[in-house]
Design an enzyme around this catalytic site. Sequence first.
Site, mmCIF file in Angstrom:
data_model
loop_
_atom_site.group_PDB
_atom_site.id
_atom_site.type_symbol
_atom_site.label_atom_id
_atom_site.label_comp_id
_atom_site.label_asym_id
_atom_site.label_seq_id
_atom_site.Cartn_x
_atom_site.Cartn_y
_atom_site.Cartn_z
ATOM 1 N N HIS A 50 20.440 -1.340 59.941
ATOM 2 C CA HIS A 50 21.784 -0.975 60.407
ATOM 3 C C HIS A 50 22.729 -0.664 59.248
ATOM 4 C CE1 HIS A 50 21.217 -1.677 64.738
ATOM 5 N NE2 HIS A 50 20.375 -2.624 64.362
ATOM 6 N N ASP A 202 14.907 6.610 60.106
ATOM 7 C CA ASP A 202 13.558 6.802 60.649
ATOM 8 C C ASP A 202 12.980 8.163 60.260
ATOM 9 O OD1 ASP A 202 14.412 4.502 61.859
ATOM 10 O OD2 ASP A 202 14.676 5.411 63.839
HETATM 11 C C1 GLA Z 1 17.037 2.487 64.631
HETATM 12 C C2 GLA Z 1 17.769 3.764 64.215
HETATM 13 C C3 GLA Z 1 17.921 3.849 62.694
HETATM 14 C C4 GLA Z 1 18.497 2.572 62.115
HETATM 15 C C5 GLA Z 1 17.775 1.346 62.682
HETATM 16 C C6 GLA Z 1 18.423 0.060 62.260
HETATM 17 O O1 GLA Z 1 15.708 2.529 64.169
HETATM 18 O O2 GLA Z 1 17.086 4.897 64.678
HETATM 19 O O3 GLA Z 1 18.715 4.963 62.342
HETATM 20 O O4 GLA Z 1 19.878 2.493 62.324
HETATM 21 O O5 GLA Z 1 17.696 1.356 64.099
HETATM 22 O O6 GLA Z 1 18.326 -0.105 60.894
#
Ligand code: GLA
Length: 428
Positions: A50, A202
């Site tokens: 996050h 991601d």
């Molecule tokens: C999900 C979101 C990412 C990131 C994570 C928490 O995977 O797609 O962009 O914010 O949560 O780190």
Amino acid sequence: MTEMTPMPQIPDPAAVALDWFPRVFQDDVVYAGNIGAAWAPGRVNLIGEHTDYNDGFVLPMAIDRVVAFAGRARHDTIVRLWSNHFSEYIQLSLDGLPGTFESQRNGLPGWARYVLGVMTELARAGVQLSGFDAVIHGDVPVGSGMSSSAAIEVATAQTCMLFSQGRFSIGTGEATLQPMQVAALCQRAEHIASGVRSGILDQAASCLGRPGKAVLLDCRSLDYRYLPFDAPEISLMVIDTSVRRELATSAYNERRRQCEEAAETLREIITRHEPENQSTYTIKALRDITQEQFERYGPQLPEVLHKRAGYVIAENARVLETARLLEIGALERVGTLLWNSHAGLRDDYEVSCVELDTLVEIARQVPGVLGARMLGGGFGGCTINLVRNKAIETLSKAVEEQYPARTGLQASIDICRAAGGPGSTWVS
Ligand code: GLA
């Protein structure tokens, strides 16, 4: 003697998809080219949860699990797909994209919306696309926090490139699209497909994967640097709670709003107290608040915002400390930072759940587990565990015995390695 060219190494899911393609599509379509396959990996995030949408730092790695497409280019603008995982067939049209996105999306299942989202964003970027038929097969667990959605998005971009008859390329140097441009494009695809205002973690992790490496990414400048993640005596175990919660989407967007509000409020407070300090006027995100400023002015925030901001500021510092430890080959010492990251996600960011906490508590009791924490957005999904090889079995046993007794659920256990990024190949 002529030398044989060895068949390129392709991931298992690509081989399965190639095998399925001629069995699924046998309606005498005259194709425009050869059969090919393209794929992209899922990811785990060692630390930096996050922080991406707060312009902060993350430290993920692509893993040896991929989503693969196998198929052939068509002479028209139709895309037909069969998903092995969902046993579902869909058809969409490239005509009129990006304009026809909304009307087409509504008739599609979730997984296909990501595909359409990427094609929409490629069209918006001015790329000319060709139709194709393909089978999709993957081994990234779906919805577990290992970014199966980013894997399908990045694999879609690779597949579009493969079947574009050379009209665009992805890569470094002279390529039409650089890896981080693809990541940003796939992030926008995720937004329009799912409504989650996710950060770039991601998609960047999937696009940048390298065997044996984690990547330190600055989510503001998008600069990145590879760090070694290949200690032979330590493994990364991923343990799935088997819990998925709908709440995740709304809670995610709510956290993001709270962080934006916290940054804005802190900027007002700090500029009021330090009007002569020019640097405070440019505070845009929690990334810009120093630990020292937070200690001094943070207590003026409403309690919830104080907790959220405190977590993010501390987590950014943990990412940089982890990077320093990886750089000096001290992976063993990263464990404490993982436990602390989990505590922050549980107590201050409040995105954990009883099942994730249970898995982390079980891991904590096992000697040889260096650290563990929840992975990804939260409210279910997996934990990652940094484990000495000789403790793998003890941890597996502890989870198998205690997790069902404490939660009534079964967990599944996997070992992941830092692996390469997207790829593609022609086979005939
Ligand atoms: C999900 C979101 C990412 C990131 C994570 C928490 O995977 O797609 O962009 O914010 O949560 O780190």
